[in-house]
Write an enzyme that holds these catalytic residues in place. Structure first.
Site, PDB file in Angstrom:
ATOM      1  N   ASP A  52       0.868  -1.171   0.000  1.00  0.00           N
ATOM      2  CA  ASP A  52       0.000   0.000   0.000  1.00  0.00           C
ATOM      3  C   ASP A  52       0.908   1.225   0.000  1.00  0.00           C
ATOM      4  O   ASP A  52       1.500   1.556   1.034  1.00  0.00           O
ATOM      5  CB  ASP A  52      -0.905  -0.024   1.226  1.00  0.00           C
ATOM      6  CG  ASP A  52      -1.856   1.169   1.246  1.00  0.00           C
ATOM      7  OD1 ASP A  52      -1.605   2.142   0.502  1.00  0.00           O
ATOM      8  OD2 ASP A  52      -2.830   1.126   2.006  1.00  0.00           O
ATOM      9  N   ASN A  79       2.964   5.137 -10.738  1.00  0.00           N
ATOM     10  CA  ASN A  79       1.693   5.110 -11.478  1.00  0.00           C
ATOM     11  C   ASN A  79       0.484   4.966 -10.560  1.00  0.00           C
ATOM     12  O   ASN A  79      -0.573   5.517 -10.865  1.00  0.00           O
ATOM     13  CB  ASN A  79       1.722   3.943 -12.469  1.00  0.00           C
ATOM     14  CG  ASN A  79       0.344   3.624 -12.990  1.00  0.00           C
ATOM     15  OD1 ASN A  79      -0.181   4.315 -13.862  1.00  0.00           O
ATOM     16  ND2 ASN A  79      -0.277   2.578 -12.446  1.00  0.00           N
ATOM     17  N   TYR A 150      -7.758  15.466  -6.126  1.00  0.00           N
ATOM     18  CA  TYR A 150      -7.045  14.763  -7.196  1.00  0.00           C
ATOM     19  C   TYR A 150      -6.154  15.741  -7.980  1.00  0.00           C
ATOM     20  O   TYR A 150      -4.975  15.468  -8.226  1.00  0.00           O
ATOM     21  CB  TYR A 150      -8.065  14.105  -8.124  1.00  0.00           C
ATOM     22  CG  TYR A 150      -7.437  13.289  -9.236  1.00  0.00           C
ATOM     23  CD1 TYR A 150      -6.977  11.998  -9.012  1.00  0.00           C
ATOM     24  CD2 TYR A 150      -7.292  13.822 -10.514  1.00  0.00           C
ATOM     25  CE1 TYR A 150      -6.395  11.250 -10.039  1.00  0.00           C
ATOM     26  CE2 TYR A 150      -6.712  13.077 -11.538  1.00  0.00           C
ATOM     27  CZ  TYR A 150      -6.276  11.791 -11.291  1.00  0.00           C
ATOM     28  OH  TYR A 150      -5.696  11.069 -12.298  1.00  0.00           O
TER      29      TYR A 150
HETATM   30  P1  NDP Z   1      -7.034   2.163 -12.146  1.00  0.00           P
HETATM   31  O1  NDP Z   1      -8.003   2.527 -11.087  1.00  0.00           O
HETATM   32  O2  NDP Z   1      -7.499   1.429 -13.335  1.00  0.00           O
HETATM   33  O3  NDP Z   1      -5.797   1.353 -11.491  1.00  0.00           O
HETATM   34  C1  NDP Z   1      -5.172   1.872 -10.337  1.00  0.00           C
HETATM   35  C2  NDP Z   1      -3.974   1.001  -9.974  1.00  0.00           C
HETATM   36  O4  NDP Z   1      -3.350   1.593  -8.818  1.00  0.00           O
HETATM   37  C3  NDP Z   1      -4.361  -0.420  -9.605  1.00  0.00           C
HETATM   38  O5  NDP Z   1      -3.366  -1.300 -10.058  1.00  0.00           O
HETATM   39  C4  NDP Z   1      -4.390  -0.387  -8.077  1.00  0.00           C
HETATM   40  O6  NDP Z   1      -4.043  -1.651  -7.542  1.00  0.00           O
HETATM   41  C5  NDP Z   1      -3.268   0.608  -7.786  1.00  0.00           C
HETATM   42  N1  NDP Z   1      -3.393   1.256  -6.485  1.00  0.00           N
HETATM   43  C6  NDP Z   1      -4.380   2.090  -6.055  1.00  0.00           C
HETATM   44  N2  NDP Z   1      -4.138   2.482  -4.794  1.00  0.00           N
HETATM   45  C7  NDP Z   1      -2.974   1.886  -4.413  1.00  0.00           C
HETATM   46  C8  NDP Z   1      -2.208   1.898  -3.231  1.00  0.00           C
HETATM   47  N3  NDP Z   1      -2.570   2.594  -2.140  1.00  0.00           N
HETATM   48  N4  NDP Z   1      -1.068   1.158  -3.192  1.00  0.00           N
HETATM   49  C9  NDP Z   1      -0.675   0.434  -4.265  1.00  0.00           C
HETATM   50  N5  NDP Z   1      -1.363   0.382  -5.423  1.00  0.00           N
HETATM   51  C10 NDP Z   1      -2.505   1.105  -5.494  1.00  0.00           C
HETATM   52  O7  NDP Z   1      -6.350   3.556 -12.571  1.00  0.00           O
HETATM   53  P2  NDP Z   1      -5.723   4.032 -13.969  1.00  0.00           P
HETATM   54  O8  NDP Z   1      -4.995   2.924 -14.592  1.00  0.00           O
HETATM   55  O9  NDP Z   1      -6.769   4.753 -14.706  1.00  0.00           O
HETATM   56  O10 NDP Z   1      -4.702   5.137 -13.432  1.00  0.00           O
HETATM   57  C11 NDP Z   1      -3.303   4.913 -13.280  1.00  0.00           C
HETATM   58  C12 NDP Z   1      -2.650   6.253 -12.997  1.00  0.00           C
HETATM   59  O11 NDP Z   1      -2.899   7.143 -14.084  1.00  0.00           O
HETATM   60  C13 NDP Z   1      -3.188   6.932 -11.748  1.00  0.00           C
HETATM   61  O12 NDP Z   1      -2.149   7.594 -11.078  1.00  0.00           O
HETATM   62  C14 NDP Z   1      -4.165   7.946 -12.316  1.00  0.00           C
HETATM   63  O13 NDP Z   1      -4.351   9.038 -11.464  1.00  0.00           O
HETATM   64  C15 NDP Z   1      -3.455   8.344 -13.600  1.00  0.00           C
HETATM   65  N6  NDP Z   1      -4.353   8.933 -14.582  1.00  0.00           N
HETATM   66  C16 NDP Z   1      -5.432   8.228 -15.070  1.00  0.00           C
HETATM   67  C17 NDP Z   1      -6.286   8.822 -15.989  1.00  0.00           C
HETATM   68  C18 NDP Z   1      -7.465   8.134 -16.572  1.00  0.00           C
HETATM   69  O14 NDP Z   1      -8.245   8.782 -17.293  1.00  0.00           O
HETATM   70  N7  NDP Z   1      -7.665   6.850 -16.339  1.00  0.00           N
HETATM   71  C19 NDP Z   1      -6.045  10.211 -16.440  1.00  0.00           C
HETATM   72  C20 NDP Z   1      -4.878  10.839 -15.879  1.00  0.00           C
HETATM   73  C21 NDP Z   1      -4.076  10.206 -14.986  1.00  0.00           C
HETATM   74  P3  NDP Z   1      -5.080  -2.559  -6.651  1.00  0.00           P
HETATM   75  O15 NDP Z   1      -6.455  -2.187  -7.049  1.00  0.00           O
HETATM   76  O16 NDP Z   1      -4.688  -3.944  -7.033  1.00  0.00           O
HETATM   77  O17 NDP Z   1      -4.757  -2.223  -5.267  1.00  0.00           O
END
Ligand code: NDP
Length: 242
Positions: A52, A79, A150
């Site tokens: 986490d 990411n 955010y």
């Molecule tokens: P998703 O919600 O699809 O995936 C998020 C990922 O982050 C998952 O693998 C999740 O793992 C992991 N995660 C979340 N919280 C934690 C934590 N506390 N510790 C470790 N892992 C964590 O998001 P996206 O793929 O859409 O986004 C990826 C990145 O891109 C983010 O930073 C987002 O802000 C950024 N972004 C996304 C956009 C979009 O339109 N989608 C636009 C601009 C930026 P698990 O669930 O297994 O814990």
């Protein structure tokens, strides 16, 4: 073989980055998520660690584990992130709970601070490193869907990128950000953006895909980007032109 840590690689953009780096860059890739198991099958050279990133002790345990096995981390992609999204709009500041603010900042910004703080000494020792922070188009223009928690966290990542780029002079380490537009992942599913929305608002006529962002990351870790430092690469189909 170079070693890359990509946080949040179980889904969406992170999974695309993990898959592309494993496929194209001949890397050992370590990724993390909050669950004991990733819930997805990775390519052979990918390892999964439960972590986490919003808790520094969890990040310490992950980095210690990676260093114990691989002795180094050459590439760090921050990411992992969270966002609270609702259909047709955004949460206004009046509706934003303090707890939500802290949860979003702790994950999106402090998480990257913890990984950078712990990984950079290892990169300095090897005089090599590539750090990529996944920010957001909303940090560039204030956002349509995103709320201020955010947006602040993602603007903070651009600040972290610039500050580290200045600080890490002469260390063989580059630090850059990628600012994705709207990418079709679980994160924005609740916003229910249609193809018509994308055709109307995005000059390239579609929502982004995880692979679009993975391609930008692949460029930034390649030798072709050796002179790119402290930059933010917009990757949004022309939705936001800065
Ligand atoms: P998703 O919600 O699809 O995936 C998020 C990922 O982050 C998952 O693998 C999740 O793992 C992991 N995660 C979340 N919280 C934690 C934590 N506390 N510790 C470790 N892992 C964590 O998001 P996206 O793929 O859409 O986004 C990826 C990145 O891109 C983010 O930073 C987002 O802000 C950024 N972004 C996304 C956009 C979009 O339109 N989608 C636009 C601009 C930026 P698990 O669930 O297994 O814990």
């Amino acid at each position: 073989m170079k070693v890359a840590l990509v946080t949040g690689g179980t889904r969406g953009i992170g999974l695309s980055i993990v898959e592309l780096l494993a496929q194209e860059a001949n890397l050992r890739v370590i990724t993390c998520g909050t669950k004991p198991q990733p819930g997805v099958e990775f390519p052979e050279q990918v390892e999964y660690v439960q972590c986490d990133i919003s808790h520094s002790n969890s990040v310490t345990a992950m980095i210690d584990q990676i260093i114990a096995v691989h002795s180094k981390i050459d590439i760090l992609v921050n990411n992992a992130g969270i966002s609270h999204v609702k259909p047709n709009g955004r949460f206004l500041i009046e509706d934003l709970e303090e707890q939500t603010w802290h949860q979003v900042l702790n994950t999106n910004l402090s998480g990257a601070f913890y990984t950078c703080k712990q990984v950079i000494p290892h990169m300095k020792k090897n005089r090599y490193g590539r750090i990529i922070n996944i920010s957001s188009a909303s940090a560039r223009f204030g956002g349509i869907l995103a709320s201020v928690d955010y947006i602040s966290s993602k603007a903070g990542l651009i600040g972290l990128t610039k500050g580290l780029a200045y600080e890490l002079r002469g260390c063989g380490i580059t630090v850059n950000s990628v600012a994705p537009g709207r990418i079709d992942t679980d994160m924005i599913a609740d916003a229910k953006l249609s193809d018509e929305w994308a055709e109307q608002h995005v000059p390239l006529g579609r929502l982004g895909r995880g692979e679009d962002i993975a391609g930008a990351v692949l460029f930034l870790i390649s030798k072709h980007a050796d002179y790119v430092h402290g930059a933010t690469l917009d990757c949004n189909g022309g939705w936001v032109i800065t």
